[in-house]
Design a protein around this motif. Sequence first.
Motif, PDB file in Angstrom:
ATOM      1  N   ILE A  61       0.955  -1.160   0.009  1.00  0.00           N
ATOM      2  CA  ILE A  61       0.037  -0.024   0.077  1.00  0.00           C
ATOM      3  C   ILE A  61       0.916   1.309  -0.032  1.00  0.00           C
ATOM      4  O   ILE A  61       1.512   1.456   1.014  1.00  0.00           O
ATOM      5  N   CYS A  62       1.222   2.021  -1.097  1.00  0.00           N
ATOM      6  CA  CYS A  62       2.189   3.043  -1.317  1.00  0.00           C
ATOM      7  C   CYS A  62       1.724   4.060  -0.491  1.00  0.00           C
ATOM      8  O   CYS A  62       2.713   4.662   0.044  1.00  0.00           O
ATOM      9  N   GLU A  63       0.618   4.485  -0.384  1.00  0.00           N
ATOM     10  CA  GLU A  63       0.152   5.952   0.331  1.00  0.00           C
ATOM     11  C   GLU A  63      -0.653   5.471   1.475  1.00  0.00           C
ATOM     12  O   GLU A  63      -1.392   4.581   1.491  1.00  0.00           O
ATOM     13  N   GLU A  64      -0.745   6.112   2.424  1.00  0.00           N
ATOM     14  CA  GLU A  64      -1.134   5.695   3.886  1.00  0.00           C
ATOM     15  C   GLU A  64      -2.711   5.916   3.679  1.00  0.00           C
ATOM     16  O   GLU A  64      -3.267   5.072   4.156  1.00  0.00           O
ATOM     17  N   ASP A  65      -3.241   6.738   2.858  1.00  0.00           N
ATOM     18  CA  ASP A  65      -4.582   6.940   2.783  1.00  0.00           C
ATOM     19  C   ASP A  65      -5.151   6.142   1.452  1.00  0.00           C
ATOM     20  O   ASP A  65      -6.304   6.072   1.101  1.00  0.00           O
ATOM     21  N   ASP A  66      -4.331   5.326   0.892  1.00  0.00           N
ATOM     22  CA  ASP A  66      -4.608   4.376  -0.168  1.00  0.00           C
ATOM     23  C   ASP A  66      -5.515   3.358   0.171  1.00  0.00           C
ATOM     24  O   ASP A  66      -5.249   2.747   1.033  1.00  0.00           O
ATOM     25  N   SER A  67      -6.649   2.897  -0.732  1.00  0.00           N
ATOM     26  CA  SER A  67      -7.315   1.730  -0.530  1.00  0.00           C
ATOM     27  C   SER A  67      -7.324   0.842  -1.226  1.00  0.00           C
ATOM     28  O   SER A  67      -7.893  -0.364  -1.150  1.00  0.00           O
ATOM     29  N   THR A  68      -6.321   0.725  -2.270  1.00  0.00           N
ATOM     30  CA  THR A  68      -5.878  -0.272  -3.039  1.00  0.00           C
ATOM     31  C   THR A  68      -4.384  -1.073  -2.780  1.00  0.00           C
ATOM     32  O   THR A  68      -3.725  -0.332  -2.276  1.00  0.00           O
ATOM     33  N   VAL A  69      -4.427  -2.182  -2.828  1.00  0.00           N
ATOM     34  CA  VAL A  69      -3.187  -3.180  -2.661  1.00  0.00           C
ATOM     35  C   VAL A  69      -2.556  -3.231  -3.953  1.00  0.00           C
ATOM     36  O   VAL A  69      -3.175  -3.830  -4.796  1.00  0.00           O
ATOM     37  N   ILE A  70      -1.277  -3.013  -4.119  1.00  0.00           N
ATOM     38  CA  ILE A  70      -0.475  -3.380  -5.251  1.00  0.00           C
ATOM     39  C   ILE A  70       0.009  -4.553  -5.106  1.00  0.00           C
ATOM     40  O   ILE A  70       1.100  -4.483  -4.244  1.00  0.00           O
ATOM     41  N   TRP A  71      -0.123  -5.593  -6.049  1.00  0.00           N
ATOM     42  CA  TRP A  71       0.321  -6.884  -5.878  1.00  0.00           C
ATOM     43  C   TRP A  71       1.814  -7.155  -6.747  1.00  0.00           C
ATOM     44  O   TRP A  71       1.266  -6.443  -7.854  1.00  0.00           O
ATOM     45  N   PHE A  72       2.721  -7.772  -6.266  1.00  0.00           N
ATOM     46  CA  PHE A  72       3.621  -8.065  -7.367  1.00  0.00           C
ATOM     47  C   PHE A  72       4.293  -9.261  -6.887  1.00  0.00           C
ATOM     48  O   PHE A  72       4.303  -9.550  -5.597  1.00  0.00           O
ATOM     49  N   TRP A  73       5.285  -9.852  -7.758  1.00  0.00           N
ATOM     50  CA  TRP A  73       5.900 -11.080  -7.442  1.00  0.00           C
ATOM     51  C   TRP A  73       7.381 -10.821  -6.955  1.00  0.00           C
ATOM     52  O   TRP A  73       8.102  -9.895  -7.858  1.00  0.00           O
ATOM     53  N   LEU A  74       7.941 -11.264  -6.070  1.00  0.00           N
ATOM     54  CA  LEU A  74       9.307 -11.169  -5.631  1.00  0.00           C
ATOM     55  C   LEU A  74      10.005 -12.513  -6.020  1.00  0.00           C
ATOM     56  O   LEU A  74       9.448 -13.493  -5.894  1.00  0.00           O
ATOM     57  N   HIS A  75      11.052 -12.564  -6.810  1.00  0.00           N
ATOM     58  CA  HIS A  75      11.816 -13.701  -7.194  1.00  0.00           C
ATOM     59  C   HIS A  75      13.198 -14.025  -6.516  1.00  0.00           C
ATOM     60  O   HIS A  75      13.917 -12.851  -6.017  1.00  0.00           O
ATOM     61  N   LYS A  76      13.534 -14.970  -6.181  1.00  0.00           N
ATOM     62  CA  LYS A  76      14.574 -15.489  -5.133  1.00  0.00           C
ATOM     63  C   LYS A  76      16.057 -14.770  -5.680  1.00  0.00           C
ATOM     64  O   LYS A  76      16.164 -14.827  -7.020  1.00  0.00           O
ATOM     65  N   GLY A  77      16.524 -13.999  -4.850  1.00  0.00           N
ATOM     66  CA  GLY A  77      17.954 -13.381  -5.037  1.00  0.00           C
ATOM     67  C   GLY A  77      17.951 -11.938  -5.430  1.00  0.00           C
ATOM     68  O   GLY A  77      18.861 -11.243  -5.900  1.00  0.00           O
ATOM     69  N   GLU A  78      16.619 -11.532  -5.859  1.00  0.00           N
ATOM     70  CA  GLU A  78      16.449 -10.099  -6.457  1.00  0.00           C
ATOM     71  C   GLU A  78      15.801  -9.000  -5.368  1.00  0.00           C
ATOM     72  O   GLU A  78      15.017  -9.382  -4.362  1.00  0.00           O
ATOM     73  N   THR A  79      16.343  -8.014  -5.414  1.00  0.00           N
ATOM     74  CA  THR A  79      15.816  -6.829  -4.434  1.00  0.00           C
ATOM     75  C   THR A  79      14.824  -6.072  -5.552  1.00  0.00           C
ATOM     76  O   THR A  79      15.585  -5.583  -6.516  1.00  0.00           O
ATOM     77  N   ARG A 136       9.225  -0.606  -5.397  1.00  0.00           N
ATOM     78  CA  ARG A 136       8.330  -0.272  -6.114  1.00  0.00           C
ATOM     79  C   ARG A 136       8.431   1.254  -6.375  1.00  0.00           C
ATOM     80  O   ARG A 136       8.945   2.050  -5.771  1.00  0.00           O
ATOM     81  N   PRO A 137       8.264   1.533  -7.934  1.00  0.00           N
ATOM     82  CA  PRO A 137       8.461   2.708  -8.555  1.00  0.00           C
ATOM     83  C   PRO A 137       7.639   3.873  -7.748  1.00  0.00           C
ATOM     84  O   PRO A 137       8.139   5.188  -7.643  1.00  0.00           O
ATOM     85  N   SER A 138       6.528   3.403  -7.484  1.00  0.00           N
ATOM     86  CA  SER A 138       5.494   4.700  -7.010  1.00  0.00           C
ATOM     87  C   SER A 138       6.002   5.259  -5.636  1.00  0.00           C
ATOM     88  O   SER A 138       5.648   6.294  -5.387  1.00  0.00           O
ATOM     89  N   CYS A 139       6.279   4.332  -4.753  1.00  0.00           N
ATOM     90  CA  CYS A 139       6.594   4.741  -3.458  1.00  0.00           C
ATOM     91  C   CYS A 139       8.121   4.640  -2.995  1.00  0.00           C
ATOM     92  O   CYS A 139       8.719   4.946  -2.065  1.00  0.00           O
ATOM     93  N   GLY A 140       8.718   3.834  -3.677  1.00  0.00           N
ATOM     94  CA  GLY A 140      10.354   3.749  -3.532  1.00  0.00           C
ATOM     95  C   GLY A 140      10.715   2.715  -2.432  1.00  0.00           C
ATOM     96  O   GLY A 140      11.848   2.326  -2.297  1.00  0.00           O
ATOM     97  N   THR A 141       9.824   2.008  -2.063  1.00  0.00           N
ATOM     98  CA  THR A 141      10.116   0.786  -0.968  1.00  0.00           C
ATOM     99  C   THR A 141      10.453  -0.485  -1.680  1.00  0.00           C
ATOM    100  O   THR A 141      10.084  -0.966  -2.732  1.00  0.00           O
ATOM    101  N   HIS A 142      11.752  -0.897  -1.204  1.00  0.00           N
ATOM    102  CA  HIS A 142      12.402  -2.203  -1.367  1.00  0.00           C
ATOM    103  C   HIS A 142      12.125  -3.301  -0.725  1.00  0.00           C
ATOM    104  O   HIS A 142      12.252  -3.307   0.320  1.00  0.00           O
ATOM    105  N   TYR A 143      11.958  -4.433  -1.487  1.00  0.00           N
ATOM    106  CA  TYR A 143      11.828  -5.874  -0.787  1.00  0.00           C
ATOM    107  C   TYR A 143      12.932  -6.880  -1.231  1.00  0.00           C
ATOM    108  O   TYR A 143      13.484  -6.635  -2.686  1.00  0.00           O
ATOM    109  N   LYS A 144      13.192  -7.833  -0.365  1.00  0.00           N
ATOM    110  CA  LYS A 144      13.911  -8.965  -0.978  1.00  0.00           C
ATOM    111  C   LYS A 144      13.638 -10.030  -0.231  1.00  0.00           C
ATOM    112  O   LYS A 144      13.369 -10.051   0.990  1.00  0.00           O
ATOM    113  N   PRO A 145      13.194 -11.128  -0.714  1.00  0.00           N
ATOM    114  CA  PRO A 145      13.246 -12.602  -0.485  1.00  0.00           C
ATOM    115  C   PRO A 145      14.196 -13.043   0.502  1.00  0.00           C
ATOM    116  O   PRO A 145      15.443 -13.033  -0.206  1.00  0.00           O
TER     117      PRO A 145
END
Length: 125
Positions: free
Chosen positions: A83-101, A104-113
């Motif tokens: 959920i990129c914005e605090e007041d957003d009501s939609t969830v943006i779903w995406f796949w993380l793949h092994k070994g990749e960080t 999200r371009p819209s909020c800049g948050t990074h995830y790593k499996p």
Amino acid sequence: MTSRLLRGVGALATQALRVCSMASGGSVPTDDDQATGLEREVVMAARKGLDPYNVLAPKAAAGTKEDPNLVPSTTNKRMVGCICEEDDSTVIWFWLHKGETQGRPSCGTHYKPVPHQLAPVALTY
């Protein structure tokens, strides 16, 4: 007649409460007292600071490319919702793949499996 009936019902209710309080030791049972099976395993592990089944909220990280949010996964990929914005009501779903960080371009948050092994199930009845 009605008052005699109500007195009788009141006496029965009082007796039932007395029996219940004697059976339970006179106190309200805790979650630890009532938990059984897999739930009890999770409660006992959480008391020790462990999360063998990945049910607790993950530890927050900065979410930058250098310090990404770590996402436990038992497979080579995992679906994550953001959920990129605090007041957003939609969830943006995406796949993380092994070994990749991945960020999200819209909020800049990074995830790593990260690999996660499930604890062996030891159910007791």
